[in-house]
Scaffold this motif. Sequence first.
Motif, PDB file in Angstrom:
ATOM      1  N   ASP A 226      44.922  38.482  32.137  1.00 51.73           N
ATOM      2  CA  ASP A 226      43.684  38.128  32.836  1.00 51.73           C
ATOM      3  C   ASP A 226      42.524  38.121  31.851  1.00 51.73           C
ATOM      4  N   PRO A 376      49.221  39.801  34.348  1.00 53.52           N
ATOM      5  CA  PRO A 376      48.104  39.080  34.969  1.00 53.52           C
ATOM      6  C   PRO A 376      48.125  39.171  36.494  1.00 53.52           C
ATOM      7  N   ASP A 378      45.240  37.511  38.135  1.00 51.46           N
ATOM      8  CA  ASP A 378      44.414  36.372  38.558  1.00 51.46           C
ATOM      9  C   ASP A 378      45.310  35.273  39.111  1.00 51.46           C
TER      10      ASP A 378
END
Length: 442
Positions: A226, A376, A378
């Motif tokens: 991210d 991650p 996101d």
Amino acid sequence: MSFKSLGLSDSLLHAINKKGYDKPSPIQEKAIPFILDRKDVLASAQTGTGKTAGFVLPILQILSETRQPKRRPIRSLILTPTRELAAQIYANVKEYSEFLPINSMVIFGGVNQNPQIRELRNGVDVLVATPGRLLDLHGQGKLFLNQVEVLVLDEADRMLDMGFLRDIKRILPLLPPKRQNLLFSATFSKEIKMLAGTFMFEPELVEATPENTAVEKIIQKVYRVDKGRKPALVIKLVKEGDWRQVLIFTRTKHGANRLSQKLEKSGITSAAIHSNKSQGARTKALAGFKKGEIRVLVATDIAARGLDIPLLPHVINFELPNVPEDYVHRIGRTGRAGASGEAISLVGADEADLVRGIEKLLKEKLPSEEIEGFEPKDEPQPAKEAPRRNQNNRNRSGSRPKSGNSGGGNQRSGGGSKGGGNPGNKPGSGGGNRKFKPRRRR
Ligand code: ADP
Ligand code: MG
């Protein structure tokens, strides 16, 4: 092939010897004879292949062979896009001309012009310059270009990218029409050839693909992470890997400053270089980095272009560049002179399109992984806008019918460079980057 067999004088051989060069690099071997022959030369070879000596050595030879005009006019003009490059080329000219009665100097903007004007008055044989300051001083009548015998456009592709075409077009008419023209570039784009067509006379085309080892040893990796966690991941990589000399690319000047500050706070010595920094600050940062006093240098693409940083083991793309060709330039900072290197790209969910653009250019998939603790979260972004690949129309080669990963066919001997490999090998050519492939003329 030796430098001596290229026909260089003893004074030059002495200086080359002092620099510790054993033999000419491929581009030097190809370009030097043509230049000594007084031909116009259009030369392309990847960053770090010794292009500077490829033109400086024969120019010095030519200038020292012919009779020195009385009032020491500027006899060779070397144009280059950035101050750093100008300073670097000048340093090389100085070294190579140490045993010759040749005066050289460098001019660039962002610093007081008066010392430059004073030095110009002493008579200068070889002038290294950025276009802006050159035009400026010429406009003030402080220098004359009407006796230039050899013109060099160095890093010509970058000059075009940086919008120097207009300046170049203003400079050309200030030179005598009869002269030798040399153009050096990392790539042979259509634009470069068009530019060459406007001012060069039947140029010899010389090209050198990088030595296989240098490029093959670059290991490329993508770490998905991210955006907000990228600084923490950089700190972890540098600290846990005990990396001592790392070059990090950011997309913006602001981003470079911010990251550099965060690194400093975490106890990693760092400096940022970009075009808003004063010349002094940039020179100091680069020197500190080379000496190992600064562990991480954070740079924007333009600032880093052409910097001579030998044997750099680690390059990190903090953000991917918008233009895939810049990715190739960035990773060209590692694995120089046959040393191995690692190029890591930190890729956020919003950068998936950029990865695809790069993979398409390289014709190879970049191995991608996640680092524990930095998985991650996101949301991946929908592929809305097409990657801005051909933004500058660089290296556009029309249709490329082949699909991305041509797989086995051109893989060398299997083992070794896991996931790394040579961007865009082409079969049967003994390696080299597709980007630098000779483009046949019909
Ligand atoms: P380029 O302009 O192609 O990016 P440079 O001219 O900056 O490359 O050269 C890159 C590095 O290679 C420099 O450190 C230079 O001193 C070194 N170099 C140049 N020619 C030779 C050679 N023949 N042998 C060994 N090193 C060389
Ligand atoms: Mg160069």
